[in-house]
Design a protein around this motif. Structure first.
Motif, PDB file in Angstrom:
ATOM      1  N   ALA A 126       2.923   9.432  -5.894  1.00  0.00           N
ATOM      2  CA  ALA A 126       3.725  10.626  -5.611  1.00  0.00           C
ATOM      3  C   ALA A 126       4.848  10.774  -6.636  1.00  0.00           C
ATOM      4  O   ALA A 126       5.130  11.880  -7.110  1.00  0.00           O
ATOM      5  N   TYR A 127       5.472   9.661  -6.980  1.00  0.00           N
ATOM      6  CA  TYR A 127       6.540   9.661  -7.979  1.00  0.00           C
ATOM      7  C   TYR A 127       6.022  10.224  -9.307  1.00  0.00           C
ATOM      8  O   TYR A 127       6.636  11.118  -9.903  1.00  0.00           O
ATOM      9  N   TRP A 128       4.866   9.713  -9.767  1.00  0.00           N
ATOM     10  CA  TRP A 128       4.308  10.192 -11.034  1.00  0.00           C
ATOM     11  C   TRP A 128       3.902  11.659 -10.952  1.00  0.00           C
ATOM     12  O   TRP A 128       4.068  12.405 -11.924  1.00  0.00           O
ATOM     13  N   MET A 129       3.382  12.081  -9.799  1.00  0.00           N
ATOM     14  CA  MET A 129       3.026  13.491  -9.637  1.00  0.00           C
ATOM     15  C   MET A 129       4.263  14.374  -9.821  1.00  0.00           C
ATOM     16  O   MET A 129       4.208  15.410 -10.488  1.00  0.00           O
ATOM     17  N   GLU A 130       5.373  13.962  -9.225  1.00  0.00           N
ATOM     18  CA  GLU A 130       6.604  14.738  -9.334  1.00  0.00           C
ATOM     19  C   GLU A 130       7.162  14.721 -10.756  1.00  0.00           C
ATOM     20  O   GLU A 130       7.600  15.750 -11.265  1.00  0.00           O
ATOM     21  N   PRO A 171       8.183   2.356 -11.760  1.00  0.00           N
ATOM     22  CA  PRO A 171       7.586   2.136 -13.073  1.00  0.00           C
ATOM     23  C   PRO A 171       8.303   2.887 -14.192  1.00  0.00           C
ATOM     24  O   PRO A 171       8.975   3.889 -13.950  1.00  0.00           O
ATOM     25  N   GLY A 172       8.123   2.374 -15.393  1.00  0.00           N
ATOM     26  CA  GLY A 172       8.665   3.014 -16.583  1.00  0.00           C
ATOM     27  C   GLY A 172       7.631   3.897 -17.254  1.00  0.00           C
ATOM     28  O   GLY A 172       6.470   3.962 -16.841  1.00  0.00           O
ATOM     29  N   SER A 173       8.028   4.545 -18.312  1.00  0.00           N
ATOM     30  CA  SER A 173       7.198   5.560 -18.961  1.00  0.00           C
ATOM     31  C   SER A 173       5.888   5.020 -19.523  1.00  0.00           C
ATOM     32  O   SER A 173       4.910   5.762 -19.639  1.00  0.00           O
ATOM     33  N   LYS A 174       5.811   3.739 -19.853  1.00  0.00           N
ATOM     34  CA  LYS A 174       4.566   3.192 -20.389  1.00  0.00           C
ATOM     35  C   LYS A 174       3.435   3.234 -19.365  1.00  0.00           C
ATOM     36  O   LYS A 174       2.267   3.213 -19.732  1.00  0.00           O
ATOM     37  N   ASP A 175       3.792   3.303 -18.085  1.00  0.00           N
ATOM     38  CA  ASP A 175       2.780   3.350 -17.028  1.00  0.00           C
ATOM     39  C   ASP A 175       2.313   4.767 -16.716  1.00  0.00           C
ATOM     40  O   ASP A 175       1.444   4.959 -15.878  1.00  0.00           O
ATOM     41  N   PHE A 176       2.897   5.763 -17.368  1.00  0.00           N
ATOM     42  CA  PHE A 176       2.575   7.155 -17.071  1.00  0.00           C
ATOM     43  C   PHE A 176       1.270   7.589 -17.729  1.00  0.00           C
ATOM     44  O   PHE A 176       1.026   7.303 -18.899  1.00  0.00           O
ATOM     45  N   HIS A 180       0.833  -1.202   0.000  1.00  0.00           N
ATOM     46  CA  HIS A 180       0.000   0.000   0.000  1.00  0.00           C
ATOM     47  C   HIS A 180       0.872   1.258   0.000  1.00  0.00           C
ATOM     48  O   HIS A 180       0.610   2.205  -0.752  1.00  0.00           O
ATOM     49  N   VAL A 181       1.910   1.248   0.819  1.00  0.00           N
ATOM     50  CA  VAL A 181       2.823   2.398   0.866  1.00  0.00           C
ATOM     51  C   VAL A 181       3.506   2.572  -0.490  1.00  0.00           C
ATOM     52  O   VAL A 181       3.636   3.693  -0.990  1.00  0.00           O
ATOM     53  N   VAL A 182       3.899   1.484  -1.115  1.00  0.00           N
ATOM     54  CA  VAL A 182       4.521   1.561  -2.447  1.00  0.00           C
ATOM     55  C   VAL A 182       3.541   2.170  -3.451  1.00  0.00           C
ATOM     56  O   VAL A 182       3.938   2.989  -4.287  1.00  0.00           O
ATOM     57  N   HIS A 186      12.745  15.288  -5.727  1.00  0.00           N
ATOM     58  CA  HIS A 186      11.659  14.593  -5.009  1.00  0.00           C
ATOM     59  C   HIS A 186      11.317  13.285  -5.712  1.00  0.00           C
ATOM     60  O   HIS A 186      11.131  12.252  -5.054  1.00  0.00           O
ATOM     61  N   ALA A 187      11.213  13.314  -7.033  1.00  0.00           N
ATOM     62  CA  ALA A 187      10.909  12.089  -7.787  1.00  0.00           C
ATOM     63  C   ALA A 187      11.978  11.035  -7.517  1.00  0.00           C
ATOM     64  O   ALA A 187      11.659   9.853  -7.329  1.00  0.00           O
ATOM     65  N   ARG A 188      13.224  11.453  -7.474  1.00  0.00           N
ATOM     66  CA  ARG A 188      14.317  10.510  -7.192  1.00  0.00           C
ATOM     67  C   ARG A 188      14.182   9.916  -5.790  1.00  0.00           C
ATOM     68  O   ARG A 188      14.425   8.723  -5.592  1.00  0.00           O
TER      69      ARG A 188
END
Length: 169
Positions: free
Chosen positions: A29-33, A85-90, A21-23, A69-71
């Protein structure tokens, strides 16, 4: 190679559901950044006009900070046995940060930044709440990032107030 997990805390096998769940929260959050980096890069390049300079300069610095932040989110996802995730999941979600029709419409940019920062603050506050007592490492990291986002929002609210006071917004 086999993974080795500890018997305590968020990395314990018994905490796998909480960890997943945390992941998921960290991945969002990663995608938002990542999306914010793309949007701020455009917003720091496209505007025209003398009045836009201070906003552009602020966004230029924010690009690097948001990438940082993304890093951090990516590293924490990996530490929690997740996969970054990679770019295909964006999937893009920040319609409010798309370039305005007029490159001199800096108020559009300012409002978009405020909305992006508000969304980050809301999501990061959720992560902080949901990791309380479960994952103090993630919680501490997100608290520090939340502070940055609050500072960005406050700065751009000041820019907006200035434009409003001058009747330009």
């Amino acid at each position: 190679m086999a993974t080795t997990q500890t018997s305590h805390g968020i990395l314990a096998e018994s905490q796998s559901a909480a960890r997943e769940h945390v992941v998921e929260l960290l991945t969002k959050a990663y995608w938002m950044e990542v999306e914010t980096v793309m949007s701020y890069l455009a917003a720091s390049t496209n505007p025209d006009g003398v009045r836009a300079r201070e906003v552009v300069e602020s966004l230029e610095g924010d690009v690097d900070e948001e990438l940082g932040h993304a890093r951090q989110f990516a590293t924490r996802i990996k530490e929690l046995y997740g996969v970054v995730p990679g770019s295909k999941d964006f999937t893009a979600e920040q319609s409010f940060l798309q370039p305005p029709e007029q490159q001199t419409d800096i108020v559009h940019v300012i409002r978009g930044v405020i909305e992006a920062e508000s969304g980050a603050i809301e999501h990061y506050s959720r992560i902080i709440e949901e990791t309380d007592g479960i994952d103090p490492v993630t919680q501490d990291m997100v608290i520090a990032i939340l502070r940055d986002e609050q500072g960005h929002k406050r700065l751009f609210e000041g820019f907006l107030r200035e434009y409003e006071a001058e009747g330009l917004a």
